[in-house]
Design an enzyme around this catalytic site. Structure first.
Site, PDB file in Angstrom:
ATOM      1  N   GLY A 171       0.022   7.337  13.369  1.00 47.05           N
ATOM      2  CA  GLY A 171       1.002   6.687  14.396  1.00 47.05           C
ATOM      3  C   GLY A 171       1.895   5.621  13.635  1.00 47.05           C
ATOM      4  O   GLY A 171       2.711   5.052  14.283  1.00 47.05           O
ATOM      5  N   HIS A 213       3.172   0.737   2.298  1.00 44.00           N
ATOM      6  CA  HIS A 213       3.090   2.008   1.834  1.00 44.00           C
ATOM      7  C   HIS A 213       3.828   2.631   0.884  1.00 44.00           C
ATOM      8  O   HIS A 213       4.329   3.730   0.931  1.00 44.00           O
ATOM      9  CB  HIS A 213       2.979   2.978   3.013  1.00 44.00           C
ATOM     10  CG  HIS A 213       1.845   4.067   3.002  1.00 44.00           C
ATOM     11  ND1 HIS A 213       0.402   3.597   3.415  1.00 44.00           N
ATOM     12  CD2 HIS A 213       1.841   5.531   2.816  1.00 44.00           C
ATOM     13  CE1 HIS A 213      -0.465   4.601   3.258  1.00 44.00           C
ATOM     14  NE2 HIS A 213       0.333   5.849   2.845  1.00 44.00           N
ATOM     15  N   GLY A 240      -2.711   7.176  -2.884  1.00 48.21           N
ATOM     16  CA  GLY A 240      -3.479   6.042  -3.460  1.00 48.21           C
ATOM     17  C   GLY A 240      -3.085   4.463  -2.939  1.00 48.21           C
ATOM     18  O   GLY A 240      -3.550   3.624  -3.586  1.00 48.21           O
ATOM     19  N   GLY A 260      -4.329   3.144  -0.066  1.00 49.79           N
ATOM     20  CA  GLY A 260      -5.540   2.469   0.278  1.00 49.79           C
ATOM     21  C   GLY A 260      -6.381   1.947  -0.877  1.00 49.79           C
ATOM     22  O   GLY A 260      -6.943   0.594  -0.729  1.00 49.79           O
ATOM     23  N   ARG A 318      -7.100  -2.006  -1.791  1.00 52.02           N
ATOM     24  CA  ARG A 318      -8.455  -2.573  -1.778  1.00 52.02           C
ATOM     25  C   ARG A 318      -8.611  -3.366  -3.034  1.00 52.02           C
ATOM     26  O   ARG A 318      -9.039  -4.245  -3.382  1.00 52.02           O
ATOM     27  CB  ARG A 318      -9.424  -1.482  -1.368  1.00 52.02           C
ATOM     28  CG  ARG A 318      -9.352  -1.251   0.075  1.00 52.02           C
ATOM     29  CD  ARG A 318     -10.589  -0.295   0.221  1.00 52.02           C
ATOM     30  NE  ARG A 318     -10.409   1.098  -0.200  1.00 52.02           N
ATOM     31  CZ  ARG A 318      -9.788   2.115   0.333  1.00 52.02           C
ATOM     32  NH1 ARG A 318      -9.120   2.105   1.424  1.00 52.02           N
ATOM     33  NH2 ARG A 318      -9.938   3.063  -0.303  1.00 52.02           N
ATOM     34  N   TYR A 375      -9.935   1.647   9.913  1.00 48.12           N
ATOM     35  CA  TYR A 375      -8.752   2.035  10.002  1.00 48.12           C
ATOM     36  C   TYR A 375      -8.307   1.829  11.655  1.00 48.12           C
ATOM     37  O   TYR A 375      -7.102   1.531  11.721  1.00 48.12           O
ATOM     38  CB  TYR A 375      -8.699   3.551  10.127  1.00 48.12           C
ATOM     39  CG  TYR A 375      -8.492   4.242   8.586  1.00 48.12           C
ATOM     40  CD1 TYR A 375      -7.462   3.797   7.853  1.00 48.12           C
ATOM     41  CD2 TYR A 375      -9.708   5.229   8.250  1.00 48.12           C
ATOM     42  CE1 TYR A 375      -7.557   4.666   6.614  1.00 48.12           C
ATOM     43  CE2 TYR A 375      -9.337   5.655   6.866  1.00 48.12           C
ATOM     44  CZ  TYR A 375      -8.414   5.314   6.153  1.00 48.12           C
ATOM     45  OH  TYR A 375      -8.316   5.606   4.789  1.00 48.12           O
TER      46      TYR A 375
END
Length: 497
Positions: free
Chosen positions: A335, A380, A385, A387, A391, A417
């Site tokens: 979303g 984003h 890649g 995420g 991290r 998530y």
């Protein structure tokens, strides 16, 4: 008739002026003029109307476009990330905020579809029954009914408020109750009940969060007191390294087991039955972790170039063309609609300034790292890649503050998530608490593995399906080979039993 008369008559005839065409009546001239003026006026009005319609369409589409762009930015919440990310000026944001707030208010009072109306009616019915069960002292039944009501109408202010009050007064879970009050208030800003409830809980919850962070600092200091030469510490770091890579690629759908991940990293040999991409994802994370340990942990500032280099290694074996490059296309993540590629350069520049600002670096390391993680994954900037890179950036910041790299268990992928989604909706605190929880469990892993404690604690090792695979497991410095760290469960508190 005499000659004189005839002469005069002839003269009068010769001097008579020539006849001219009949002149139109006087009232005909103004009519023709008015007709021409009316035509001109109609043309002018038509042109003006057409111009006004065109301007209205352009303005509406432009406002709509700008509002959609605001959707790309985190909404105002506890840590005010939208203001820090804003592509627009303060005046523009204030103007758009009026539209934004009005749209939220309108959406709350807007008509629902028939299916939504049915769900809301059923939810409110379950809510009344839940309150009856609560008043009758049947808390278990009440809890199930409250949860059912919330599942049917997750954004209904009354449902959120009643369930929050149940959690606060019956379950003594004031943190989760405050989360629902916050959500109700974000949906219905003028809701007096939500305001009153938040005024009652906000300070208490903030105090609890601060005490939690102090506890993390104490555990970090205890780990820092262990000498680097400790064999148990070296074993713990090595095992945590494998676990970190195993879990972070597992979150993205990699199906390698911990034993297979370890084998690939130690032997560089392929595992039968697994795809090349799954192998390359593990090797890419290995490259990125080594880059962090060799370069980024010692740096005073993290730049866009550093983030690109990190990403280049993450995708180095999977997609070397896209690795280290901003995406050039619009992407959609569930979303969430990230900003368009044209906005990435500006957003990343502002992110870099925020990342290295005095204000940000003065935050508690866990808050700082969690917020950096969220900001980057919200932008984003990459085609793939995002995420893993976010991290890795989070762990870079934690390692600079003396914390070990935090392991987010792949078994908690849905929670991970879900909390990111809550942050997109306006409340980043649940995500920060989730990262704090993972930080505590990772610290516990190190402290248990390097201690002489004869008992075990929940740890991050493997899923139940991997138990019995012969995976080498961490052992405390006192335990023999038969003792190992048990499986980590999602409900684990991370504290010593």
């Amino acid at each position: 008739m005499g000659a004189t008369d005839q002469a005069l008559e002839a003269e009068s005839k010769t001097t008579e002026p020539p006849k001219t065409p009949p002149v139109p009546e006087q009232h005909d001239r103004p009519f023709l003029g008015r007709q021409a003026n009316l035509c001109h006026l109609l043309v002018l009005l038509f042109s003006g109307g057409l111009a006004a319609i065109t301007l209205h369409i352009f303005t509406s589409s432009n406002v709509g476009w700008r509002l959609r762009q605001l959707h790309h930015l985190p909404t105002a919440h506890y840590l005010q990330t939208r203001d820090e990310f804003a592509v627009y000026s303060v005046d523009e944001l204030n103007a758009f905020k009026e539209f934004y707030d009005r749209s939220i208010s309108d959406s709350v009072g807007s008509s629902y579809s028939e299916a939504e109306e049915t769900n809301i009616k059923e939810a409110l019915g379950a809510l009344r029954l839940a309150q009856d069960m609560y008043l009758a002292g049947k808390d278990d039944k009440a809890a199930r009914l409250f949860q059912h009501s919330l599942a049917l109408a997750p954004r209904h202010p009354t449902v959120l408020l009643r369930y929050g009050e149940f959690l606060e007064h019956s379950q003594r879970n004031i943190v989760l109750a405050d989360q629902y009050y916050f959500q109700a208030l974000s949906i219905s800003p003028s809701n007096s009940e939500a305001l009153a409830n938040r005024q009652r809980t906000a300070d208490v919850v903030q105090s609890l969060d601060e005490r939690r962070l102090e506890s993390l600092d104490s555990k970090r200091d205890a780990l820092s007191a262990i000498h680097e030469s400790s064999a148990a510490l070296r074993r713990a770091k090595k095992e945590a390294y494998f676990q970190h890579i195993y879990h972070t690629v597992g979150i993205e759908g990699n199906t390698m087991t911990l034993a297979q991940t370890r084998s690939i990293l130690e032997t560089r040999m392929a595992v039968d039955g697994k795809s090349i991409d799954e192998h390359n994802e593990i090797l890419g994370m290995d490259l990125a972790m080594k880059y962090i340990n060799a370069s980024l942990v010692q740096k005073m500032e993290i730049t866009i170039k550093d983030i690109l280099e990190l990403h280049r290694r993450v995708l180095g074996h999977v997609d070397p063309i896209e690795g280290g490059e901003f995406r050039r296309n619009q992407v959609y993540v569930g979303g969430h609609v990230p900003p368009g590629p044209g906005d990435l350069a500006l957003l990343m520049q502002r992110f870099e300034r925020w990342l290295n600002s005095e204000h940000s670096s003065s935050m508690h390391p866990v808050n700082y790292a969690a917020l950096a993680h969220y900001k980057l994954v919200h932008i984003h900037p990459f085609i793939d890649g995002n995420g893993r890179t976010s991290r890795l950036l989070m762990n870079t910041l934690l390692m600079r503050a003396g914390y070990p790299p935090v392991i987010i268990p792949k078994q908690q992928r849905s929670k991970y998530y879900h909390f990111l989604k809550l942050a997109n909706e306006g409340d980043i605190r649940p995500f920060v608490r989730f990262i704090a929880d993972c930080t505590e469990k990772t610290l516990d892993l190190y402290l248990w593995a390097t201690s002489d404690l004869p008992h075990q604690i929940p740890m991050l090792i493997q899923s139940t399906s991997e138990a019995g695979e012969g995976v080498p497991q961490l052992q405390s410095s006192q335990m023999g080979g038969g003792a190992s760290i048990p499986e980590f469960h999602e409900s684990g508190s991370g504290s010593l039993p």
